[in-house]
Scaffold this motif. Sequence first.
Motif, PDB file in Angstrom:
ATOM      1  N   CYS A 156       6.334   7.876  13.290  1.00 46.40           N
ATOM      2  CA  CYS A 156       5.163   7.895  14.178  1.00 46.40           C
ATOM      3  C   CYS A 156       4.352   6.614  14.032  1.00 46.40           C
ATOM      4  CB  CYS A 156       4.303   9.128  13.922  1.00 46.40           C
ATOM      5  SG  CYS A 156       5.168  10.676  14.211  1.00 46.40           S
ATOM      6  N   MET A 157       5.059   5.492  14.031  1.00 45.37           N
ATOM      7  CA  MET A 157       4.398   4.187  13.977  1.00 45.37           C
ATOM      8  C   MET A 157       5.315   3.176  14.657  1.00 45.37           C
ATOM      9  SD  MET A 157       5.029   2.753  10.076  1.00 45.37           S
ATOM     10  CE  MET A 157       4.211   4.099   9.264  1.00 45.37           C
ATOM     11  N   SER A 176      -0.135  -5.595   1.345  1.00 47.35           N
ATOM     12  CA  SER A 176      -1.506  -5.746   1.814  1.00 47.35           C
ATOM     13  C   SER A 176      -2.065  -6.994   1.155  1.00 47.35           C
ATOM     14  CB  SER A 176      -2.348  -4.527   1.444  1.00 47.35           C
ATOM     15  OG  SER A 176      -3.668  -4.687   1.910  1.00 47.35           O
ATOM     16  N   ALA A 184      -5.358   5.888   2.055  1.00 51.26           N
ATOM     17  CA  ALA A 184      -5.498   6.396   3.424  1.00 51.26           C
ATOM     18  C   ALA A 184      -5.794   5.292   4.437  1.00 51.26           C
ATOM     19  CB  ALA A 184      -6.590   7.456   3.472  1.00 51.26           C
ATOM     20  N   GLU A 185      -6.672   4.351   4.087  1.00 51.21           N
ATOM     21  CA  GLU A 185      -7.023   3.297   5.048  1.00 51.21           C
ATOM     22  C   GLU A 185      -5.822   2.387   5.341  1.00 51.21           C
ATOM     23  OE1 GLU A 185      -8.262   1.907   0.958  1.00 51.21           O
ATOM     24  OE2 GLU A 185      -8.606   3.727   2.111  1.00 51.21           O
ATOM     25  N   GLY A 197      -0.188   2.742  10.889  1.00 55.46           N
ATOM     26  CA  GLY A 197      -0.034   3.424  12.160  1.00 55.46           C
ATOM     27  C   GLY A 197      -0.214   2.495  13.343  1.00 55.46           C
ATOM     28  N   GLU A 198      -1.002   1.436  13.148  1.00 58.68           N
ATOM     29  CA  GLU A 198      -1.215   0.436  14.203  1.00 58.68           C
ATOM     30  C   GLU A 198      -0.228  -0.717  14.100  1.00 58.68           C
ATOM     31  OE1 GLU A 198      -5.233  -0.920  14.459  1.00 58.68           O
ATOM     32  OE2 GLU A 198      -6.020   1.092  14.144  1.00 58.68           O
ATOM     33  N   ALA A 242      -2.620   3.400   5.143  1.00 61.34           N
ATOM     34  CA  ALA A 242      -1.697   4.230   5.935  1.00 61.34           C
ATOM     35  C   ALA A 242      -2.136   4.234   7.405  1.00 61.34           C
ATOM     36  CB  ALA A 242      -1.643   5.645   5.380  1.00 61.34           C
ATOM     37  N   ALA A 243      -3.436   4.290   7.650  1.00 64.57           N
ATOM     38  CA  ALA A 243      -3.944   4.239   9.024  1.00 64.57           C
ATOM     39  C   ALA A 243      -3.632   2.893   9.661  1.00 64.57           C
ATOM     40  CB  ALA A 243      -5.448   4.501   9.031  1.00 64.57           C
ATOM     41  N   ASP A 244      -3.762   1.825   8.876  1.00 62.18           N
ATOM     42  CA  ASP A 244      -3.435   0.489   9.359  1.00 62.18           C
ATOM     43  C   ASP A 244      -1.953   0.392   9.731  1.00 62.18           C
ATOM     44  OD1 ASP A 244      -4.345  -2.061  10.027  1.00 62.18           O
ATOM     45  OD2 ASP A 244      -3.751  -2.902   8.078  1.00 62.18           O
ATOM     46  N   CYS A 263       0.403   5.309  -0.268  1.00 55.04           N
ATOM     47  CA  CYS A 263      -0.583   4.279   0.084  1.00 55.04           C
ATOM     48  C   CYS A 263      -1.969   4.895   0.226  1.00 55.04           C
ATOM     49  CB  CYS A 263      -0.214   3.628   1.419  1.00 55.04           C
ATOM     50  SG  CYS A 263       1.286   2.655   1.367  1.00 55.04           S
ATOM     51  N   GLU A 270       3.171   7.655   2.069  1.00 55.71           N
ATOM     52  CA  GLU A 270       2.334   8.691   1.444  1.00 55.71           C
ATOM     53  C   GLU A 270       1.703   8.220   0.132  1.00 55.71           C
ATOM     54  OE1 GLU A 270       4.999  12.003   1.212  1.00 55.71           O
ATOM     55  OE2 GLU A 270       4.810  12.436   3.363  1.00 55.71           O
TER      56      GLU A 270
END
Length: 179
Positions: free
Chosen positions: A144-145, A16, A112-113, A119-120, A115-117, A110, A108
Amino acid sequence: MVIDIGRDAARIAVLSGESVVATGSVPYGGQAMNRAIARFVEREHGLQLDDGEAESAKRHAHDGHVVVRARDPGTGRERELTLPVQHIFEATGQPVESIARAAMETVERCPAELAADLGERGAVLVGGGALLRGLGRRLRETLCMPVRRAERPLECVALGLGRCMGELGLIGRLRGGRT
């Protein structure tokens, strides 16, 4: 996320900005996949597959099948064997599952924000093990990414390092004897 599948291990890093946020590794790489393919051929067909042929099967498994040359241990003669691609996928299941599990554990750790990134944005596969056909799809389903293979998975790490050194002026400083 970068998943580097080398010869002897897979290393995972979530980046990041300019920081490494989380890392993981597993002692399963391209060599473990090759051994799994060779064990499958020996178990199912009674033939011995050398490392080069297992590597070839891993890299060229497309169009529904792959042709390999294996040795009959009883006669010592080589035989040509046609394997369905599905058998290559099944044979490499355990090493791939271990890599996927290590990647999940890395995510896991990372925030949460981030981890959501992921996903994209997903993950990029590099290293020789990334050449296993269908690996990106298998990891995409498990993680699932989005997962994609780097354009030049064998060279991209070295090319990226060279680029970083050039951009940071490190090459000039190293040539000049300064650190």
